[in-house]
Design a protein around this motif. Structure first.
Motif, PDB file in Angstrom:
ATOM      1  N   ARG A   1      40.522  29.892  38.004  1.00 42.68           N
ATOM      2  CA  ARG A   1      41.700  30.574  38.541  1.00 42.68           C
ATOM      3  C   ARG A   1      41.340  32.024  38.873  1.00 42.68           C
ATOM      4  O   ARG A   1      40.778  32.739  38.052  1.00 42.68           O
ATOM      5  CB  ARG A   1      42.826  30.537  37.520  1.00 42.68           C
ATOM      6  CG  ARG A   1      44.092  31.263  37.929  1.00 42.68           C
ATOM      7  CD  ARG A   1      45.137  31.090  36.842  1.00 42.68           C
ATOM      8  NE  ARG A   1      45.474  29.687  36.648  1.00 42.68           N
ATOM      9  CZ  ARG A   1      46.038  29.206  35.541  1.00 42.68           C
ATOM     10  NH1 ARG A   1      46.303  30.015  34.543  1.00 42.68           N
ATOM     11  NH2 ARG A   1      46.323  27.918  35.446  1.00 42.68           N
TER      12      ARG A   1
ATOM     13  N   VAL B   1      39.980  27.718  33.256  1.00 45.31           N
ATOM     14  CA  VAL B   1      41.154  26.996  32.780  1.00 45.31           C
ATOM     15  C   VAL B   1      40.649  25.772  32.013  1.00 45.31           C
ATOM     16  O   VAL B   1      39.960  24.923  32.577  1.00 45.31           O
ATOM     17  CB  VAL B   1      42.061  26.559  33.944  1.00 45.31           C
ATOM     18  CG1 VAL B   1      43.277  25.802  33.418  1.00 45.31           C
ATOM     19  CG2 VAL B   1      42.500  27.764  34.758  1.00 45.31           C
TER      20      VAL B   1
ATOM     21  N   ASP C   1      44.561  27.348  42.031  1.00 40.89           N
ATOM     22  CA  ASP C   1      43.384  27.026  41.233  1.00 40.89           C
ATOM     23  C   ASP C   1      42.455  26.106  42.018  1.00 40.89           C
ATOM     24  O   ASP C   1      42.901  25.335  42.886  1.00 40.89           O
ATOM     25  CB  ASP C   1      43.798  26.330  39.935  1.00 40.89           C
ATOM     26  CG  ASP C   1      44.632  27.237  39.051  1.00 40.89           C
ATOM     27  OD1 ASP C   1      44.745  28.425  39.392  1.00 40.89           O
ATOM     28  OD2 ASP C   1      45.161  26.756  38.045  1.00 40.89           O
TER      29      ASP C   1
END
Length: 233
Positions: free
Chosen positions: A75, A64, A172
């Motif tokens: 993620r 990300v 995440d």
């Protein structure tokens, strides 16, 4: 996230061939009591089954990035679930119901894949397209006759519509800080003699000689004057 899928399907059914028709689209269970209260043409999309599409399960993690392109978080891949809807039409006459079901098919058959721009909420934030299947062969454990029996109603023409949507399986997690300096390898002589070449002892196999090889001479290494062998004591 299921409610977001509901909104997407209602929006699809309200557009296309049914745009401007004023037909109400609801998500109710089509029970006998519910059907008795209907007094206007209605399209009903009843969610009757939720199960994971295990063939889409993935491993690993994706990066990300922020607005500068720097990886800030990682993620894990989402899990994909198939949400199956029983779409039926309700009017006073069977002919009108068949016309509405034809309009449903005409609307959905052209939408085999929904891009993220047509999704909303957390479903759109994942940036993944959603496949749509319409009237596919029914391979689930329960038949439509069993579903209608459980609802307490009579068997009625219907269209099976399924949306396979991604669900985040894990939150995440932060990525490590980016590397800002180049990495290198420093090699020194085994004996610590400044006169020794670093390449001289780069790989022990070249010094001692593997079976079938010529030892130090085959590796291009010559002993210095006064030395009886190329490898250190």
């Amino acid at each position: 996230m299921i409610h977001e899928v509901d909104d997407v399907l209602k929006k699809l059914l309200s557009g296309g061939a049914l745009a401007g028709s004023g037909i109400e689209v609801v998500l109710d269970a089509p029970t006998r009591d519910w059907a008795a209260r209907r007094n206007a043409p209605t399209i009903d999309a009843y969610l009757y089954d939720i199960r994971e599409d295990v063939h889409r399960r993935e491993r690993g993690a994706t990066a990300v990035r922020d607005e500068r392109g720097v990886v800030t978080r990682r993620r894990r891949p989402p899990r994909w679930f198939r949400l199956a809807y029983l779409v039926t039409a309700w009017t006073k006459r069977p002919e009108d119901e068949h016309r509405l079901l034809s309009a449903v098919l005409a609307t959905l058959l052209t939408r085999e894949l929904l891009p993220p721009s047509e999704l909303s909420g957390s479903l759109a934030e994942l940036g993944l397209s959603v496949p749509v299947t319409v009237a596919s062969p029914h391979t689930e454990a329960r038949s439509f006759a069993d579903i209608w029996s459980a609802l307490g109603g009579e068997l009625k023409p219907c269209v099976d519509v399924a949306l396979t949507v991604p669900f985040p399986a894990h939150p995440d997690y932060p990525a490590g800080p980016p590397v800002t300096e180049g990495a290198g390898v420093r090699i020194r002589s085994i004996e610590g003699d400044p006169g020794d070449s670093p390449e001289r002892y780069h790989h022990p196999r070249h010094l001692r000689g593997a079976p079938g090889e010529g030892g130090p001479a085959a590796a291009g290494i010559r002993p210095r004057a006064g030395e009886g062998r190329a490898e250190p004591r």
